[in-house]
Write an enzyme that holds these catalytic residues in place. Sequence first.
Site, mmCIF file in Angstrom:
data_model
loop_
_atom_site.group_PDB
_atom_site.id
_atom_site.type_symbol
_atom_site.label_atom_id
_atom_site.label_comp_id
_atom_site.label_asym_id
_atom_site.label_seq_id
_atom_site.Cartn_x
_atom_site.Cartn_y
_atom_site.Cartn_z
ATOM 1 N N LYS A 13 0.834 -1.214 0.000
ATOM 2 C CA LYS A 13 0.000 0.000 0.000
ATOM 3 C C LYS A 13 0.866 1.261 0.000
ATOM 4 O O LYS A 13 0.678 2.158 -0.817
ATOM 5 C CB LYS A 13 -0.923 0.035 1.236
ATOM 6 C CG LYS A 13 -1.858 -1.147 1.354
ATOM 7 C CD LYS A 13 -2.695 -1.083 2.614
ATOM 8 C CE LYS A 13 -1.942 -1.201 3.925
ATOM 9 N NZ LYS A 13 -1.293 -2.499 4.151
ATOM 10 N N ARG A 85 -10.099 1.110 7.875
ATOM 11 C CA ARG A 85 -9.685 -0.266 8.131
ATOM 12 C C ARG A 85 -10.718 -1.072 8.905
ATOM 13 O O ARG A 85 -10.522 -2.263 9.132
ATOM 14 C CB ARG A 85 -8.386 -0.239 8.951
ATOM 15 C CG ARG A 85 -7.189 -0.721 8.180
ATOM 16 C CD ARG A 85 -5.955 -0.606 9.055
ATOM 17 N NE ARG A 85 -4.872 -1.347 8.489
ATOM 18 C CZ ARG A 85 -3.654 -0.836 8.277
ATOM 19 N NH1 ARG A 85 -3.378 0.393 8.583
ATOM 20 N NH2 ARG A 85 -2.708 -1.576 7.777
ATOM 21 N N ARG A 117 11.645 -4.605 5.510
ATOM 22 C CA ARG A 117 11.193 -3.222 5.254
ATOM 23 C C ARG A 117 12.030 -2.206 6.035
ATOM 24 O O ARG A 117 12.368 -2.408 7.182
ATOM 25 C CB ARG A 117 9.722 -3.075 5.656
ATOM 26 C CG ARG A 117 9.228 -1.634 5.562
ATOM 27 C CD ARG A 117 7.733 -1.529 5.433
ATOM 28 N NE ARG A 117 7.011 -1.997 6.601
ATOM 29 C CZ ARG A 117 5.683 -2.059 6.667
ATOM 30 N NH1 ARG A 117 4.945 -1.702 5.636
ATOM 31 N NH2 ARG A 117 5.094 -2.489 7.756
ATOM 32 N N ARG A 150 10.700 -0.133 11.811
ATOM 33 C CA ARG A 150 9.575 0.212 12.679
ATOM 34 C C ARG A 150 9.550 -0.648 13.940
ATOM 35 O O ARG A 150 9.915 -1.809 13.913
ATOM 36 C CB ARG A 150 8.263 0.039 11.902
ATOM 37 C CG ARG A 150 7.953 1.235 11.030
ATOM 38 C CD ARG A 150 6.818 1.007 10.081
ATOM 39 N NE ARG A 150 5.712 0.228 10.631
ATOM 40 C CZ ARG A 150 4.609 -0.065 9.949
ATOM 41 N NH1 ARG A 150 4.469 0.357 8.707
ATOM 42 N NH2 ARG A 150 3.653 -0.783 10.492
ATOM 43 N N ARG A 161 -1.164 -8.219 13.620
ATOM 44 C CA ARG A 161 -1.675 -7.333 12.566
ATOM 45 C C ARG A 161 -2.361 -8.122 11.452
ATOM 46 O O ARG A 161 -3.376 -7.704 10.915
ATOM 47 C CB ARG A 161 -0.533 -6.479 11.995
ATOM 48 C CG ARG A 161 -0.321 -5.203 12.790
ATOM 49 C CD ARG A 161 1.113 -4.757 12.813
ATOM 50 N NE ARG A 161 1.634 -4.447 11.501
ATOM 51 C CZ ARG A 161 2.927 -4.453 11.200
ATOM 52 N NH1 ARG A 161 3.817 -4.779 12.125
ATOM 53 N NH2 ARG A 161 3.330 -4.146 10.000
HETATM 54 P P1 ADP Z 1 2.130 -1.954 3.221
HETATM 55 O O1 ADP Z 1 2.049 -0.446 3.246
HETATM 56 O O2 ADP Z 1 0.966 -2.566 2.509
HETATM 57 O O3 ADP Z 1 2.355 -2.556 4.556
HETATM 58 P P2 ADP Z 1 4.730 -1.517 1.949
HETATM 59 O O4 ADP Z 1 4.464 -0.670 0.761
HETATM 60 O O5 ADP Z 1 5.306 -0.868 3.150
HETATM 61 O O6 ADP Z 1 3.382 -2.344 2.334
HETATM 62 O O7 ADP Z 1 5.647 -2.736 1.464
HETATM 63 C C1 ADP Z 1 6.170 -3.671 2.395
HETATM 64 C C2 ADP Z 1 7.610 -3.973 2.031
HETATM 65 O O8 ADP Z 1 7.662 -4.755 0.830
HETATM 66 C C3 ADP Z 1 8.468 -2.745 1.743
HETATM 67 O O9 ADP Z 1 9.759 -3.041 2.203
HETATM 68 C C4 ADP Z 1 8.429 -2.603 0.210
HETATM 69 O O10 ADP Z 1 9.631 -2.017 -0.291
HETATM 70 C C5 ADP Z 1 8.300 -4.062 -0.239
HETATM 71 N N1 ADP Z 1 7.408 -4.284 -1.392
HETATM 72 C C6 ADP Z 1 6.206 -3.712 -1.627
HETATM 73 N N2 ADP Z 1 5.630 -4.217 -2.735
HETATM 74 C C7 ADP Z 1 6.484 -5.154 -3.218
HETATM 75 C C8 ADP Z 1 6.449 -6.043 -4.360
HETATM 76 N N3 ADP Z 1 5.406 -6.079 -5.210
HETATM 77 N N4 ADP Z 1 7.501 -6.875 -4.541
HETATM 78 C C9 ADP Z 1 8.543 -6.871 -3.671
HETATM 79 N N5 ADP Z 1 8.640 -6.067 -2.598
HETATM 80 C C10 ADP Z 1 7.619 -5.204 -2.351
HETATM 81 P P1 ADP Z 2 1.219 -1.811 7.571
HETATM 82 O O1 ADP Z 2 1.895 -0.912 6.561
HETATM 83 O O2 ADP Z 2 2.130 -2.867 8.063
HETATM 84 O O3 ADP Z 2 -0.116 -2.272 7.081
HETATM 85 P P2 ADP Z 2 0.447 0.572 9.001
HETATM 86 O O4 ADP Z 2 1.607 1.486 9.002
HETATM 87 O O5 ADP Z 2 -0.641 0.846 8.024
HETATM 88 O O6 ADP Z 2 0.963 -0.923 8.872
HETATM 89 O O7 ADP Z 2 -0.207 0.537 10.441
HETATM 90 C C1 ADP Z 2 0.587 0.360 11.586
HETATM 91 C C2 ADP Z 2 -0.287 0.396 12.828
HETATM 92 O O8 ADP Z 2 -0.958 1.664 12.913
HETATM 93 C C3 ADP Z 2 -1.401 -0.624 12.884
HETATM 94 O O9 ADP Z 2 -0.973 -1.872 13.396
HETATM 95 C C4 ADP Z 2 -2.385 0.049 13.838
HETATM 96 O O10 ADP Z 2 -1.958 -0.033 15.189
HETATM 97 C C5 ADP Z 2 -2.283 1.503 13.412
HETATM 98 N N1 ADP Z 2 -3.240 1.821 12.340
HETATM 99 C C6 ADP Z 2 -2.965 2.044 11.033
HETATM 100 N N2 ADP Z 2 -4.074 2.325 10.340
HETATM 101 C C7 ADP Z 2 -5.097 2.283 11.228
HETATM 102 C C8 ADP Z 2 -6.513 2.502 11.156
HETATM 103 N N3 ADP Z 2 -7.128 2.814 10.000
HETATM 104 N N4 ADP Z 2 -7.234 2.363 12.293
HETATM 105 C C9 ADP Z 2 -6.663 2.062 13.455
HETATM 106 N N5 ADP Z 2 -5.354 1.860 13.619
HETATM 107 C C10 ADP Z 2 -4.563 1.962 12.518
#
Ligand code: ADP
Ligand code: ADP
Length: 204
Positions: A13, A85, A117, A150, A161
């Site tokens: 995302k 979410r 990451r 993180r 999560r």
């Molecule tokens: P999210 O916001 O959904 O948790 P991120 O965009 O932070 O996901 O991506 C998670 C990790 O995976 C990051 O380290 C990113 O650079 C890597 N990543 C994201 N998409 C891909 C993909 N299609 N192939 C390989 N690595 C990816």
């Molecule tokens: P990821 O990229 O791994 O999906 P995020 O950075 O989006 O993780 O979220 C990290 C943390 O922030 C979540 O585990 C939760 O504690 C909080 N969080 C993120 N988005 C939301 C939301 N829409 N509502 C409530 N808590 C959230």
Amino acid sequence: MKIALLGPPGAGKGTFAQMLEDEFKVKRFVMGDLLREEVKKKTKLGKEIKNYIDNGVLVPDEIACNIMRRKIKGKKNYILDGFPRTLLQVKSFKEDLDKVIYITTKNEIAISRLAGRRQCSKCHRVYHIKTNPPKEDGKCDFCKSKLYIRTDETEEAIKQRLENYKKETEPVIEYYKKKKILVEINGNRSIKEVYEDIRKLFKW
Ligand code: ADP
Ligand code: ADP
Ligand code: ZN
């Protein structure tokens, strides 16, 4: 156009929200980053939020909604990452989204992505030590600030999560599917391949 990116942790995302922002110059609002910014301020609210995040638990809907609502107030175009979410967030948000992009990923792929990451401490861009490394070790390509891991990238918090996602966010996916604004994208491919499919959906 108002869009949201949804998908499990590690789906990409943040990566694709950033790429869309860079290409189309539409501002992204990242719920996780907004919450982590509040934590950095070390306010009473920030300390409360940190506790939820570090345990991999969702922050209460009211807190998340208040922060996001303030940010997007009056804006006509935006990209939301990680919001809404829960069904309660959908209901209290009340904004009409044009499209919801649902990025799917297999659990084991998501987990290995989260393990590598790295995030920029300043502009919040994400990297991956193997699949998307920065040009210079430990430094953001864009703003040269330090990359960090993180505090919630622990085995326990990741497991939590992924469970939350199933319980709280899958019903949100169903909701937008019924509204016929959901587009499903197979996120189990390279960043380039996935982005090619996502960018085709937009004309800003
Ligand atoms: P999210 O916001 O959904 O948790 P991120 O965009 O932070 O996901 O991506 C998670 C990790 O995976 C990051 O380290 C990113 O650079 C890597 N990543 C994201 N998409 C891909 C993909 N299609 N192939 C390989 N690595 C990816
Ligand atoms: P990821 O990229 O791994 O999906 P995020 O950075 O989006 O993780 O979220 C990290 C943390 O922030 C979540 O585990 C939760 O504690 C909080 N969080 C993120 N988005 C939301 C939301 N829409 N509502 C409530 N808590 C959230
Ligand atoms: Zn940066």
